[in-house]
Design a protein around this motif. Structure first.
Motif, PDB file in Angstrom:
ATOM      1  N   GLU A  35     -10.861  -1.050  17.140  1.00  0.00           N
ATOM      2  CA  GLU A  35     -10.164  -0.067  16.312  1.00  0.00           C
ATOM      3  C   GLU A  35     -10.065   1.270  17.046  1.00  0.00           C
ATOM      4  O   GLU A  35      -9.018   1.928  17.044  1.00  0.00           O
ATOM      5  CB  GLU A  35     -10.886   0.093  14.966  1.00  0.00           C
TER       6      GLU A  35
ATOM      7  N   ARG B  75       0.819  -1.212   0.000  1.00  0.00           N
ATOM      8  CA  ARG B  75       0.000   0.000   0.000  1.00  0.00           C
ATOM      9  C   ARG B  75       0.856   1.266   0.000  1.00  0.00           C
ATOM     10  O   ARG B  75       1.931   1.321   0.600  1.00  0.00           O
ATOM     11  CB  ARG B  75      -0.941   0.001   1.195  1.00  0.00           C
TER      12      ARG B  75
ATOM     13  N   VAL C  23       0.460  -6.682  18.418  1.00  0.00           N
ATOM     14  CA  VAL C  23      -0.125  -5.353  18.200  1.00  0.00           C
ATOM     15  C   VAL C  23       0.372  -4.373  19.271  1.00  0.00           C
ATOM     16  O   VAL C  23       0.768  -3.244  18.978  1.00  0.00           O
ATOM     17  CB  VAL C  23      -1.669  -5.430  18.173  1.00  0.00           C
TER      18      VAL C  23
ATOM     19  N   THR D  33      -4.202   1.621  10.217  1.00  0.00           N
ATOM     20  CA  THR D  33      -4.185   1.047   8.864  1.00  0.00           C
ATOM     21  C   THR D  33      -3.410  -0.267   8.844  1.00  0.00           C
ATOM     22  O   THR D  33      -3.885  -1.270   8.294  1.00  0.00           O
ATOM     23  CB  THR D  33      -3.523   2.047   7.879  1.00  0.00           C
ATOM     24  N   LEU D  34      -2.211  -0.281   9.438  1.00  0.00           N
ATOM     25  CA  LEU D  34      -1.377  -1.488   9.401  1.00  0.00           C
ATOM     26  C   LEU D  34      -1.952  -2.599  10.272  1.00  0.00           C
ATOM     27  O   LEU D  34      -1.967  -3.760   9.867  1.00  0.00           O
ATOM     28  CB  LEU D  34       0.059  -1.175   9.828  1.00  0.00           C
ATOM     29  N   VAL D  35      -2.398  -2.265  11.467  1.00  0.00           N
ATOM     30  CA  VAL D  35      -2.912  -3.297  12.376  1.00  0.00           C
ATOM     31  C   VAL D  35      -4.134  -3.987  11.765  1.00  0.00           C
ATOM     32  O   VAL D  35      -4.248  -5.208  11.808  1.00  0.00           O
ATOM     33  CB  VAL D  35      -3.252  -2.705  13.758  1.00  0.00           C
ATOM     34  N   PHE D  36      -5.022  -3.211  11.144  1.00  0.00           N
ATOM     35  CA  PHE D  36      -6.242  -3.835  10.634  1.00  0.00           C
ATOM     36  C   PHE D  36      -6.126  -4.278   9.182  1.00  0.00           C
ATOM     37  O   PHE D  36      -6.637  -5.319   8.813  1.00  0.00           O
ATOM     38  CB  PHE D  36      -7.447  -2.916  10.866  1.00  0.00           C
ATOM     39  N   GLY D  37      -5.423  -3.502   8.366  1.00  0.00           N
ATOM     40  CA  GLY D  37      -5.368  -3.828   6.935  1.00  0.00           C
ATOM     41  C   GLY D  37      -4.070  -4.468   6.470  1.00  0.00           C
ATOM     42  O   GLY D  37      -4.024  -5.088   5.406  1.00  0.00           O
ATOM     43  N   GLY D  38      -3.005  -4.327   7.233  1.00  0.00           N
ATOM     44  CA  GLY D  38      -1.717  -4.879   6.820  1.00  0.00           C
ATOM     45  C   GLY D  38      -1.079  -4.081   5.691  1.00  0.00           C
ATOM     46  O   GLY D  38      -1.663  -3.128   5.175  1.00  0.00           O
ATOM     47  N   LEU D  39       0.126  -4.488   5.316  1.00  0.00           N
ATOM     48  CA  LEU D  39       0.893  -3.782   4.283  1.00  0.00           C
ATOM     49  C   LEU D  39       0.351  -4.048   2.881  1.00  0.00           C
ATOM     50  O   LEU D  39       0.496  -3.231   1.976  1.00  0.00           O
ATOM     51  CB  LEU D  39       2.348  -4.263   4.283  1.00  0.00           C
TER      52      LEU D  39
ATOM     53  N   LEU E 257       0.065 -10.890  10.092  1.00  0.00           N
ATOM     54  CA  LEU E 257      -0.402  -9.579  10.560  1.00  0.00           C
ATOM     55  C   LEU E 257       0.252  -8.439   9.790  1.00  0.00           C
ATOM     56  O   LEU E 257      -0.414  -7.469   9.428  1.00  0.00           O
ATOM     57  CB  LEU E 257      -0.136  -9.420  12.064  1.00  0.00           C
ATOM     58  N   VAL E 258       1.557  -8.539   9.531  1.00  0.00           N
ATOM     59  CA  VAL E 258       2.253  -7.452   8.843  1.00  0.00           C
ATOM     60  C   VAL E 258       1.689  -7.259   7.442  1.00  0.00           C
ATOM     61  O   VAL E 258       1.457  -6.136   6.999  1.00  0.00           O
ATOM     62  CB  VAL E 258       3.773  -7.705   8.788  1.00  0.00           C
ATOM     63  N   PHE E 259       1.422  -8.355   6.738  1.00  0.00           N
ATOM     64  CA  PHE E 259       0.967  -8.213   5.350  1.00  0.00           C
ATOM     65  C   PHE E 259      -0.556  -8.175   5.225  1.00  0.00           C
ATOM     66  O   PHE E 259      -1.095  -7.450   4.404  1.00  0.00           O
ATOM     67  CB  PHE E 259       1.590  -9.298   4.469  1.00  0.00           C
ATOM     68  N   GLY E 260      -1.251  -8.945   6.045  1.00  0.00           N
ATOM     69  CA  GLY E 260      -2.706  -9.029   5.884  1.00  0.00           C
ATOM     70  C   GLY E 260      -3.500  -8.242   6.908  1.00  0.00           C
ATOM     71  O   GLY E 260      -4.672  -7.938   6.674  1.00  0.00           O
ATOM     72  N   GLY E 261      -2.899  -7.918   8.055  1.00  0.00           N
ATOM     73  CA  GLY E 261      -3.630  -7.198   9.100  1.00  0.00           C
ATOM     74  C   GLY E 261      -4.618  -8.089   9.828  1.00  0.00           C
ATOM     75  O   GLY E 261      -4.807  -9.256   9.485  1.00  0.00           O
ATOM     76  N   LEU E 262      -5.254  -7.524  10.847  1.00  0.00           N
ATOM     77  CA  LEU E 262      -6.197  -8.280  11.675  1.00  0.00           C
ATOM     78  C   LEU E 262      -7.521  -8.548  10.972  1.00  0.00           C
ATOM     79  O   LEU E 262      -8.194  -9.538  11.238  1.00  0.00           O
ATOM     80  CB  LEU E 262      -6.531  -7.491  12.950  1.00  0.00           C
ATOM     81  N   ARG E 263      -7.911  -7.639  10.080  1.00  0.00           N
ATOM     82  CA  ARG E 263      -9.253  -7.709   9.508  1.00  0.00           C
ATOM     83  C   ARG E 263      -9.441  -8.968   8.682  1.00  0.00           C
ATOM     84  O   ARG E 263      -8.584  -9.330   7.878  1.00  0.00           O
ATOM     85  CB  ARG E 263      -9.523  -6.477   8.657  1.00  0.00           C
ATOM     86  N   ARG E 264     -10.560  -9.627   8.893  1.00  0.00           N
ATOM     87  CA  ARG E 264     -10.851 -10.822   8.134  1.00  0.00           C
ATOM     88  C   ARG E 264     -11.116 -10.427   6.686  1.00  0.00           C
ATOM     89  O   ARG E 264     -11.834  -9.455   6.426  1.00  0.00           O
ATOM     90  CB  ARG E 264     -12.122 -11.468   8.708  1.00  0.00           C
TER      91      ARG E 264
ATOM     92  N   ASP F 162     -15.291 -10.637  12.436  1.00  0.00           N
ATOM     93  CA  ASP F 162     -14.712  -9.421  11.850  1.00  0.00           C
ATOM     94  C   ASP F 162     -13.187  -9.430  11.885  1.00  0.00           C
ATOM     95  O   ASP F 162     -12.533  -8.727  11.111  1.00  0.00           O
ATOM     96  CB  ASP F 162     -15.201  -8.181  12.609  1.00  0.00           C
ATOM     97  N   VAL F 163     -12.637 -10.205  12.815  1.00  0.00           N
ATOM     98  CA  VAL F 163     -11.178 -10.295  12.951  1.00  0.00           C
ATOM     99  C   VAL F 163     -10.773 -11.724  12.641  1.00  0.00           C
ATOM    100  O   VAL F 163     -11.473 -12.668  13.013  1.00  0.00           O
ATOM    101  CB  VAL F 163     -10.735  -9.847  14.369  1.00  0.00           C
ATOM    102  N   ARG F 164      -9.670 -11.888  11.934  1.00  0.00           N
ATOM    103  CA  ARG F 164      -9.241 -13.208  11.490  1.00  0.00           C
ATOM    104  C   ARG F 164      -9.082 -14.186  12.653  1.00  0.00           C
ATOM    105  O   ARG F 164      -8.673 -13.808  13.749  1.00  0.00           O
ATOM    106  CB  ARG F 164      -7.956 -13.108  10.684  1.00  0.00           C
TER     107      ARG F 164
ATOM    108  N   ALA G 166      -1.504   5.529  10.697  1.00  0.00           N
ATOM    109  CA  ALA G 166      -0.638   4.467  10.170  1.00  0.00           C
ATOM    110  C   ALA G 166      -0.808   3.181  10.979  1.00  0.00           C
ATOM    111  O   ALA G 166      -0.904   2.084  10.421  1.00  0.00           O
ATOM    112  CB  ALA G 166       0.819   4.914  10.180  1.00  0.00           C
ATOM    113  N   VAL G 167      -0.847   3.322  12.310  1.00  0.00           N
ATOM    114  CA  VAL G 167      -0.984   2.135  13.161  1.00  0.00           C
ATOM    115  C   VAL G 167      -2.328   1.447  12.889  1.00  0.00           C
ATOM    116  O   VAL G 167      -2.384   0.227  12.692  1.00  0.00           O
ATOM    117  CB  VAL G 167      -0.847   2.501  14.658  1.00  0.00           C
TER     118      VAL G 167
END
Lengths: 196, 196
Positions: B87, A145, B157, B186-192, A187-194, B143-145, B183-184
């Motif tokens: 979040e 991203r 996290v 975005t990365l924590v929930f969506g990943g890179l 987590l780094v690449f996909g994040g927490l969100r399902r 909602d969370v993996r 940034a945190v």
């Protein structure tokens, strides 16, 4: 009084004792006397192996740095799409951190009061920079991203990885190196969100 | 010799001096003499305000802990889907960490040698546990993996968020609290990885 024991140390085995003491007391808070007591040999025996505690620090952080930089020379870190190389490097960083836990812990706690510490900090920054370059290339490819600034993203990802030294213990009940590395990569690449 | 200055401190202003010294020297490495020099008032003047350095530590970590636990009582942390509450809590943790940087830094460095330190560690664990519960609820909602164990995900996290104290400086060239919090989250929930 130190109970003298026959000096059967090599520079390498002495190093592992020193690293343990440095991590427990802090490098600044460790004297040759502490090292002598922990190793169970006299100070002059220690001086037989090394010039002093700064040499022990240099050897210890060199070991951690060599392993980390070694990752960047591995085939999978050098060939393929930047995003895949980045993923490989992140996974290997976790593996090296766990395999060399006391050495990497010491490296991460270095604060920069001596020439050796400043050198270690410079090398750490260089490593961070190399990984940031990889992230930049992956963003340019459109695989990573673009809405989080690369330097900030690198710091946060390193923050997550490096924090493992604070709680991971080799005898951890059932949590293996593989599980931690998988979780970090996920987590780094996909994040927490399902997804979906 | 300490150059005596008129004691115009309140317990709160004295606290900010003490926290700075604790973060610089470490709590164990700080004596009342160091605090007296840094504040520019005599040790007996300090004892006029507080019972000793452990009281200063307790007040300082209490301030950080009260702000962190305060987040959990805010409306948006209490109502709505668990993933949205999580979040919100992650964002507010970054904001509190930056707003209370020296106090949270001290809290994160507490190691547990005194009763106050052990109490602070217990309270930190309790906070971590509350956030882990929220993550568990978000995973149960789908909602969370579910493929990263909740306790491990929470640790990672928190590792990312807490690492901010290592490099964030209020006079940072242009990097604001908002940019770091965005940034945190975005990365924590969506990943890179770039979506789609």
């Amino acid at each position: 009084m130190t109970t003298a024991k026959r000096d059967t140390y090599t520079p390498e085995t002495l190093l592992s004792v020193a690293v343990r003491v440095f991590n427990e007391r802090g490098y600044d808070g460790t004297s040759m006397e502490h090292l002598s007591k922990a190793a169970g040999i006299s100070k002059s025996s220690i001086y037989h192996h090394v010039a002093g505690k700064e040499e022990l620090l240099r050897r210890a952080v060199s070991r951690a740095l060599d392993r980390l930089f070694g990752i960047l020379d591995e085939d999978q870190a050098r060939t393929g799409r930047a995003a895949e190389r980045l993923e490989y490097v992140v996974r290997r960083m976790v593996e090296v951190l766990i395999a060399e836990l006391p050495y990497v812990t010491l490296l991460l706690r270095v604060r920069g009061n001596t020439a050796t510490e400043r050198w270690a900090l410079d090398r750490r920054r260089e490593f961070d920079h190399r990984v940031a370059e990889l992230m930049k290339a992956a963003a340019a490819d459109g695989d990573v991203r673009g809405d989080v600034e690369v330097r900030l993203a690198t710091r946060l990802v390193f923050g997550m990885i490096n924090s493992i030294v604070e709680w991971y213990r080799p005898d951890g009940r059932g949590m293996g190196e593989r599980e931690v590395a998988d979780a970090v990569v996920t987590l780094v690449f996909g994040g927490l969100r399902r997804d979906g």
